[in-house]
Design a protein around this motif. Structure first.
Motif, PDB file in Angstrom:
ATOM      1  N   VAL A  30       0.835  -1.205   0.000  1.00  0.00           N
ATOM      2  CA  VAL A  30       0.000   0.000   0.000  1.00  0.00           C
ATOM      3  C   VAL A  30       0.872   1.260   0.000  1.00  0.00           C
ATOM      4  CG1 VAL A  30      -1.771   1.282   1.259  1.00  0.00           C
ATOM      5  CG2 VAL A  30      -1.835  -1.225   1.229  1.00  0.00           C
ATOM      6  N   ALA A  31       1.866   1.271   0.894  1.00  0.00           N
ATOM      7  CA  ALA A  31       2.735   2.445   1.003  1.00  0.00           C
ATOM      8  C   ALA A  31       3.478   2.697  -0.297  1.00  0.00           C
ATOM      9  CB  ALA A  31       3.728   2.248   2.144  1.00  0.00           C
ATOM     10  N   PHE A  32       4.028   1.652  -0.895  1.00  0.00           N
ATOM     11  CA  PHE A  32       4.799   1.841  -2.126  1.00  0.00           C
ATOM     12  C   PHE A  32       3.904   2.310  -3.273  1.00  0.00           C
ATOM     13  CE2 PHE A  32       6.953   0.402  -6.006  1.00  0.00           C
ATOM     14  CZ  PHE A  32       8.160   1.054  -5.835  1.00  0.00           C
ATOM     15  N   GLY A  33       2.708   1.754  -3.356  1.00  0.00           N
ATOM     16  CA  GLY A  33       1.777   2.194  -4.393  1.00  0.00           C
ATOM     17  C   GLY A  33       1.432   3.666  -4.259  1.00  0.00           C
ATOM     18  N   LEU A  34       1.276   4.129  -3.036  1.00  0.00           N
ATOM     19  CA  LEU A  34       0.968   5.539  -2.809  1.00  0.00           C
ATOM     20  C   LEU A  34       2.156   6.432  -3.163  1.00  0.00           C
ATOM     21  CD1 LEU A  34      -1.017   5.128   0.514  1.00  0.00           C
ATOM     22  CD2 LEU A  34      -1.934   6.023  -1.641  1.00  0.00           C
ATOM     23  N   LEU A  35       3.364   5.962  -2.852  1.00  0.00           N
ATOM     24  CA  LEU A  35       4.552   6.729  -3.249  1.00  0.00           C
ATOM     25  C   LEU A  35       4.646   6.837  -4.771  1.00  0.00           C
ATOM     26  CD1 LEU A  35       7.222   5.328  -0.764  1.00  0.00           C
ATOM     27  CD2 LEU A  35       6.182   7.600  -0.711  1.00  0.00           C
ATOM     28  N   LEU A  36       4.369   5.744  -5.457  1.00  0.00           N
ATOM     29  CA  LEU A  36       4.394   5.769  -6.922  1.00  0.00           C
ATOM     30  C   LEU A  36       3.349   6.733  -7.482  1.00  0.00           C
ATOM     31  CD1 LEU A  36       4.859   2.028  -7.954  1.00  0.00           C
ATOM     32  CD2 LEU A  36       6.527   3.874  -8.145  1.00  0.00           C
TER      33      LEU A  36
END
Length: 267
Positions: A117-123
């Protein structure tokens, strides 16, 4: 393609995501934590890496990292001589080079599914994504004493005065735009428990929105935090952060480190 070739190709490319683990005397919890984390990161479709920061451990923490088996996810050791989790996280973030970075506690109290979830939001353009145990949709198993819970409520009230809009500054799950994290880490001056507050406050000062996400969090045994022993020092740290952030624009240089008496801040 054979698995070994896949691993070689993956580790030969620069990581897109680097995760820092601060560690002080973690020989009991670090092996299991690293196994979980490396297994999770190995399933991600891009290169990743882990940096473990040995914060003056007196046990076999450093040796565990030095002898960690080579695999799809490189694990490397760096050292931080300044005591305190904040100092260790700072050292680790400054060692990173990836476009996206984060840090986790060695006990892996936060379920690692939140990394996706966190990485998707950063992307998608977010610059700071943090786990929040106070989020309405978080699943939290807390075995802390009533005294510690009351202390946490008081701490959060003080922290909100410095980082507005953030309900839980202390969850050991934080991910960042890499350039922002390194810029802010270079200015970080709180080595102990309250370092998260300064880190997030500095991110906000640079215009970054701090997005809290729900997490599954399990209280893990082995906490070194003591309300009776550490509370006064934490209040003092928060006061120093407040003063530093307000005086710093007028100061010619950043204030010096003031190491805590204990390696405060480790879960």
């Amino acid at each position: 393609m054979p698995p070994s070739r896949q691993g070689d190709e993956r580790t030969s490319r620069p990581p897109l995501l680097e995760i820092v683990i601060p560690a002080y005397n973690e020989e009991g919890r670090l092996p299991g934590g690293l196994l979980q984390l490396c297994a999770k990161l190995a399933r991600m479709p891009f290169p990743t890496a882990v940096i473990v920061v040995d914060n003056n451990s007196t046990d076999s923490t450093a040796e565990i990292v030095r002898t960690w088996p080579r695999g799809k996810v490189p694990v490397r050791l760096t050292r931080c001589e300044v005591p305190g989790k904040g100092a260790a996280v700072r050292a680790g973030l400054l060692e990173t080079r990836a476009p996206f970075v984060g840090f986790l506690d060695a006990d892996m109290a936060t379920d690692l599914s939140a990394i996706d979830v966190a990485f998707g939001l950063l992307l998608s353009g977010e610059r700071v994504v943090v786990g929040s145990r106070a989020h309405a949709f978080s699943d939290v198993e807390n075995r802390h004493s009533r005294v510690r819970e009351l202390g946490a409520v008081g701490f959060r009230a003080l922290a909100r005065a410095l980082v507005r809009g953030v309900s839980d500054t202390q969850c050991g799950f934080k991910f960042f735009d890499g350039a922002l994290a390194r810029e802010v880490a270079a200015r970080l001056r709180t080595p102990g428990f309250a370092f998260d507050v300064e880190l997030l406050a500095r991110c906000a000062d640079r215009g970054a929105n701090i997005l809290e996400i729900p997490v599954q969090w399990r209280d893990m045994p082995g906490s070194r935090f003591s309300p009776a022993r550490h509370s006064a020092g934490i209040v003092l740290e928060l006061g120093r952060i407040w003063l530093t952030l307000r005086l710093e624009p007028r100061a010619a240089a950043a204030p010096a480190w003031e190491p805590p008496l204990d390696p405060v801040g480790y879960p």
